[in-house]
Structure formats: structure tokens, C-alpha cells
Design a protein around this motif. Structure first.
Motif, PDB file in Angstrom:
ATOM      1  N   GLN A  48      65.294  42.820 150.030  1.00  0.00           N
ATOM      2  CA  GLN A  48      64.006  42.750 149.348  1.00  0.00           C
ATOM      3  C   GLN A  48      63.834  43.957 148.418  1.00  0.00           C
ATOM      4  OE1 GLN A  48      60.627  42.657 151.998  1.00  0.00           O
ATOM      5  NE2 GLN A  48      59.166  42.700 150.312  1.00  0.00           N
ATOM      6  N   TRP A  49      64.216  45.143 148.886  1.00  0.00           N
ATOM      7  CA  TRP A  49      64.139  46.355 148.069  1.00  0.00           C
ATOM      8  C   TRP A  49      65.037  46.217 146.834  1.00  0.00           C
ATOM      9  CZ3 TRP A  49      68.421  49.920 147.965  1.00  0.00           C
ATOM     10  CH2 TRP A  49      68.207  51.041 147.164  1.00  0.00           C
ATOM     11  N   VAL A  50      66.267  45.760 147.042  1.00  0.00           N
ATOM     12  CA  VAL A  50      67.191  45.593 145.920  1.00  0.00           C
ATOM     13  C   VAL A  50      66.617  44.611 144.904  1.00  0.00           C
ATOM     14  CG1 VAL A  50      69.458  44.670 145.240  1.00  0.00           C
ATOM     15  CG2 VAL A  50      69.287  46.264 147.163  1.00  0.00           C
ATOM     16  N   GLU A  51      66.161  43.463 145.387  1.00  0.00           N
ATOM     17  CA  GLU A  51      65.677  42.425 144.476  1.00  0.00           C
ATOM     18  C   GLU A  51      64.369  42.804 143.796  1.00  0.00           C
ATOM     19  OE1 GLU A  51      65.704  38.925 146.949  1.00  0.00           O
ATOM     20  OE2 GLU A  51      67.887  39.028 147.174  1.00  0.00           O
ATOM     21  N   THR A  52      63.465  43.441 144.534  1.00  0.00           N
ATOM     22  CA  THR A  52      62.147  43.774 144.002  1.00  0.00           C
ATOM     23  C   THR A  52      62.145  45.039 143.152  1.00  0.00           C
ATOM     24  OG1 THR A  52      61.146  42.771 145.952  1.00  0.00           O
ATOM     25  CG2 THR A  52      59.743  44.231 144.657  1.00  0.00           C
ATOM     26  N   MET A  53      62.798  46.067 143.651  1.00  0.00           N
ATOM     27  CA  MET A  53      62.740  47.363 142.974  1.00  0.00           C
ATOM     28  C   MET A  53      63.935  47.580 142.048  1.00  0.00           C
ATOM     29  SD  MET A  53      59.858  48.427 144.024  1.00  0.00           S
ATOM     30  CE  MET A  53      59.907  50.046 143.287  1.00  0.00           C
ATOM     31  N   VAL A  54      65.124  47.509 142.587  1.00  0.00           N
ATOM     32  CA  VAL A  54      66.317  47.846 141.814  1.00  0.00           C
ATOM     33  C   VAL A  54      66.533  46.840 140.687  1.00  0.00           C
ATOM     34  CG1 VAL A  54      68.801  48.264 141.922  1.00  0.00           C
ATOM     35  CG2 VAL A  54      67.341  48.996 143.821  1.00  0.00           C
ATOM     36  N   VAL A  55      66.519  45.545 141.027  1.00  0.00           N
ATOM     37  CA  VAL A  55      66.710  44.506 140.016  1.00  0.00           C
ATOM     38  C   VAL A  55      65.384  44.193 139.325  1.00  0.00           C
ATOM     39  CG1 VAL A  55      67.376  42.104 139.614  1.00  0.00           C
ATOM     40  CG2 VAL A  55      68.730  43.527 141.166  1.00  0.00           C
ATOM     41  N   GLY A  56      64.325  44.039 140.107  1.00  0.00           N
ATOM     42  CA  GLY A  56      63.032  43.648 139.555  1.00  0.00           C
ATOM     43  C   GLY A  56      62.480  44.617 138.520  1.00  0.00           C
ATOM     44  N   LEU A  57      62.676  45.905 138.740  1.00  0.00           N
ATOM     45  CA  LEU A  57      62.244  46.914 137.768  1.00  0.00           C
ATOM     46  C   LEU A  57      63.384  47.330 136.842  1.00  0.00           C
ATOM     47  CD1 LEU A  57      59.981  49.262 139.940  1.00  0.00           C
ATOM     48  CD2 LEU A  57      59.272  47.600 138.205  1.00  0.00           C
ATOM     49  N   ASN A  58      64.545  46.715 137.030  1.00  0.00           N
ATOM     50  CA  ASN A  58      65.733  47.031 136.232  1.00  0.00           C
ATOM     51  C   ASN A  58      66.096  48.516 136.325  1.00  0.00           C
ATOM     52  OD1 ASN A  58      67.891  46.179 134.625  1.00  0.00           O
ATOM     53  ND2 ASN A  58      66.824  46.744 132.745  1.00  0.00           N
ATOM     54  N   LEU A  59      65.920  49.099 137.524  1.00  0.00           N
ATOM     55  CA  LEU A  59      66.279  50.507 137.715  1.00  0.00           C
ATOM     56  C   LEU A  59      67.780  50.706 137.553  1.00  0.00           C
ATOM     57  CD1 LEU A  59      63.956  51.470 140.717  1.00  0.00           C
ATOM     58  CD2 LEU A  59      63.589  51.869 138.263  1.00  0.00           C
ATOM     59  N   CYS A  60      68.536  49.690 137.923  1.00  0.00           N
ATOM     60  CA  CYS A  60      69.977  49.697 137.673  1.00  0.00           C
ATOM     61  C   CYS A  60      70.294  48.445 136.865  1.00  0.00           C
ATOM     62  CB  CYS A  60      70.782  49.701 138.967  1.00  0.00           C
ATOM     63  SG  CYS A  60      72.570  49.584 138.652  1.00  0.00           S
ATOM     64  N   PRO A  61      70.585  48.608 135.586  1.00  0.00           N
ATOM     65  CA  PRO A  61      70.830  47.435 134.751  1.00  0.00           C
ATOM     66  C   PRO A  61      72.109  46.681 135.105  1.00  0.00           C
ATOM     67  CG  PRO A  61      71.207  49.457 133.518  1.00  0.00           C
ATOM     68  CD  PRO A  61      70.639  49.854 134.838  1.00  0.00           C
ATOM     69  N   PHE A  62      72.908  47.226 136.007  1.00  0.00           N
ATOM     70  CA  PHE A  62      74.166  46.591 136.390  1.00  0.00           C
ATOM     71  C   PHE A  62      74.054  45.822 137.704  1.00  0.00           C
ATOM     72  CE2 PHE A  62      74.815  50.887 134.606  1.00  0.00           C
ATOM     73  CZ  PHE A  62      75.118  50.499 133.316  1.00  0.00           C
ATOM     74  N   ALA A  63      72.894  45.880 138.344  1.00  0.00           N
ATOM     75  CA  ALA A  63      72.730  45.287 139.667  1.00  0.00           C
ATOM     76  C   ALA A  63      72.510  43.782 139.644  1.00  0.00           C
ATOM     77  CB  ALA A  63      71.582  45.967 140.410  1.00  0.00           C
ATOM     78  N   ALA A  64      71.800  43.281 138.669  1.00  0.00           N
ATOM     79  CA  ALA A  64      71.434  41.850 138.662  1.00  0.00           C
ATOM     80  C   ALA A  64      72.637  40.913 138.760  1.00  0.00           C
ATOM     81  CB  ALA A  64      70.587  41.519 137.438  1.00  0.00           C
ATOM     82  N   PRO A  65      73.707  41.113 137.982  1.00  0.00           N
ATOM     83  CA  PRO A  65      74.849  40.196 138.102  1.00  0.00           C
ATOM     84  C   PRO A  65      75.507  40.230 139.488  1.00  0.00           C
ATOM     85  CG  PRO A  65      75.024  41.500 136.090  1.00  0.00           C
ATOM     86  CD  PRO A  65      73.888  42.058 136.892  1.00  0.00           C
ATOM     87  N   VAL A  66      75.557  41.395 140.088  1.00  0.00           N
ATOM     88  CA  VAL A  66      76.166  41.544 141.407  1.00  0.00           C
ATOM     89  C   VAL A  66      75.323  40.828 142.465  1.00  0.00           C
ATOM     90  CG1 VAL A  66      76.834  43.246 143.162  1.00  0.00           C
ATOM     91  CG2 VAL A  66      77.281  43.705 140.748  1.00  0.00           C
ATOM     92  N   VAL A  67      74.008  40.940 142.341  1.00  0.00           N
ATOM     93  CA  VAL A  67      73.106  40.246 143.266  1.00  0.00           C
ATOM     94  C   VAL A  67      73.219  38.740 143.050  1.00  0.00           C
ATOM     95  CG1 VAL A  67      70.682  39.880 143.873  1.00  0.00           C
ATOM     96  CG2 VAL A  67      71.536  42.203 143.532  1.00  0.00           C
ATOM     97  N   LYS A  68      73.213  38.329 141.791  1.00  0.00           N
ATOM     98  CA  LYS A  68      73.306  36.902 141.472  1.00  0.00           C
ATOM     99  C   LYS A  68      74.613  36.294 141.983  1.00  0.00           C
ATOM    100  CE  LYS A  68      73.153  33.637 137.699  1.00  0.00           C
ATOM    101  NZ  LYS A  68      73.713  33.403 136.396  1.00  0.00           N
ATOM    102  N   ASP A  69      75.719  37.026 141.832  1.00  0.00           N
ATOM    103  CA  ASP A  69      77.032  36.539 142.277  1.00  0.00           C
ATOM    104  C   ASP A  69      77.236  36.664 143.783  1.00  0.00           C
ATOM    105  OD1 ASP A  69      77.566  36.078 139.631  1.00  0.00           O
ATOM    106  OD2 ASP A  69      78.863  37.833 139.386  1.00  0.00           O
ATOM    107  N   ASN A  70      76.273  37.279 144.460  1.00  0.00           N
ATOM    108  CA  ASN A  70      76.358  37.495 145.908  1.00  0.00           C
ATOM    109  C   ASN A  70      77.606  38.293 146.288  1.00  0.00           C
ATOM    110  OD1 ASN A  70      75.141  37.244 148.418  1.00  0.00           O
ATOM    111  ND2 ASN A  70      76.325  35.427 148.946  1.00  0.00           N
ATOM    112  N   SER A  71      77.952  39.279 145.442  1.00  0.00           N
ATOM    113  CA  SER A  71      79.113  40.118 145.734  1.00  0.00           C
ATOM    114  C   SER A  71      78.706  41.535 146.141  1.00  0.00           C
ATOM    115  CB  SER A  71      80.067  40.156 144.536  1.00  0.00           C
ATOM    116  OG  SER A  71      79.416  40.681 143.398  1.00  0.00           O
ATOM    117  N   LEU A  72      77.426  41.719 146.424  1.00  0.00           N
ATOM    118  CA  LEU A  72      76.927  42.981 146.965  1.00  0.00           C
ATOM    119  C   LEU A  72      76.975  42.886 148.477  1.00  0.00           C
ATOM    120  CD1 LEU A  72      75.484  45.728 146.897  1.00  0.00           C
ATOM    121  CD2 LEU A  72      73.336  44.485 146.569  1.00  0.00           C
TER     122      LEU A  72
END
Length: 191
Positions: free
Chosen positions: A19-43
Motif C-alpha cells: 500500500q505504501w509503495v502504490e500510494t506514496m512511492v508510485v502514487g506521488l511518483n517519488l521514484c519515477p522508476f517504480a511504476a513499471p516494476v510494480v505493474k510487472d509484479n517484479s518487485l
């Protein structure tokens, strides 16, 4: 830290971290490289119950081995989550230094790098109540294990990556404490 007095199951720890990763890290784009990794389920969310330096080192090195043995599509990157034993930020920093030394001794400098997150994260020389700290605050102590080659490839497609920290700090300060807690209510327990 109110959260530390409660008991969380491994599933709850993973769920809250996701939830933290999706809401804060990806949701606020704090790490612009996180979204593809979350989407691909490779985190990979690796939660350890290890306690004490020796067992934490063994668990950490096992995660390094698992990451290196897997393809980037299987495991792109790993969040090594330590829910108990490193609640003190300075103990956490001691382990961060130890893990970095172990990577260097193993000849993995330039192959693996670590990013650090902690519920009580504090940047040196910055007021304790400054919202800049929230860019590195997480529900539990986390060591983010990153493949440097993958990060280097991602950086070639991103202009001005050195501006990411300043952009994040500006965004967090603009949102303010209450809006951040509204976005991710568990922050109220430790921020």
C-alpha cells in the motif's frame, strides 16, 4: 512509535508495504522508476523475521543471492523488510553501512546498490519536523536492493535524474503533513 507495540502478521506487513509503495512511492511518483516494476509484479517483498546482526546478515545475503539468480523479469528489485529489531534509526544506519561493506567485500559494488527507508528517517542537518524526511519514510525499516545495470538503463531514459530529490521534497512540502496522512493513514503512527 505506536505501530511497534502492535503485532503484525507477515501478510499484514506485506500488504501495508505494498500500500505504501502504490500510494506514496508510485502514487506521488517519488521514484519515477517504480511504476513499471510494480505493474510487472517484479518487485519482491522479502520480509525477514531475523533478529540480531548475524541472522540479519545471513538473511540479507540470501536475498542478494536470490535476486542475482533470478532474471530481471522474475525479480527486478527487492524490498528487504525488517519489521523488528531495527526500530532505532541509528541501529538501522549501522546495518546499512554493514550491508554496503558486505556488498563491497563480495565484489558486488557496481552490481548492487542499496536505497534506504525507515519510519524514523532523518536527513542530517534538517529539522526533525521537515517533510523532506517523508521521502524516505516507510512503514518498517526497508533496505531496497537495486540492480545497478537496470537502474543505469532506466536513467538513460530520464532527463535530469539529479533533480528527483528536490522535486520530491517540494511535492511533499506542498502537500503538507495532513494531506500525506490522508493519503497514507499509517503515517500518523510515526510521522
Amino acid at each position: 512509535m505506536a505501530k511497534a507495540q502492535q503485532h503484525y502478521s507477515t501478510e499484514q506487513i506485506e500488504q501495508l508495504t505494498r500500500q505504501w509503495v502504490e500510494t506514496m512511492v508510485v502514487g506521488l511518483n517519488l521514484c519515477p522508476f517504480a511504476a513499471p516494476v510494480v505493474k510487472d509484479n517484479s518487485l519482491r517483498y522479502a520480509i525477514t523475521d531475523a533478529r540480531g546482526s548475524e541472522s540479519l546478515v545471513a538473511a540479507f545475503m540470501a536475498e542478494i543471492e536470490q535476486l542475482l539468480a533470478a532474471s530481471e523479469k522474475e525479480i527486478s528489485t527487492t524490498l528487504f523488510i525488517v519489521p523488528t529489531g531495527l526500530e532505532d534509526f541509528y541501529d538501522y544506519l549501522d546495518h546499512l553501512r554493514l550491508f554496503e561493506e558486505l556488498l563491497e567485500q563480495a565484489g558486488l559494488e557496481g552490481v548492487i546498490q542499496l536505497a534506504s527507508f525507515h519510519p524514523g528517517y532523518l536527513f542530517h542537518g534538517v529539522a526533525e519536523d521537515d517533510l523532506s524526511h517523508w521521502s524516505n519514510r516507510s512503514p518498517w525499516p526497508v533496505f531496497h536492493i537495486i540492480r545497478e545495470a537496470e537502474m543505469s538503463r532506466a536513467l538513460t531514459h530520464y532527463s535530469n535524474p539529479e533533480q528527483i530529490p528536490e522535486r520530491n521534497i517540494k511535492r511533499l512540502r506542498e502537500l503538507g503533513r495532513e494531506a500525506l496522512i490522508e493519503r497514507f493513514p499509517p503515517f500518523a503512527d510515526y510521522c
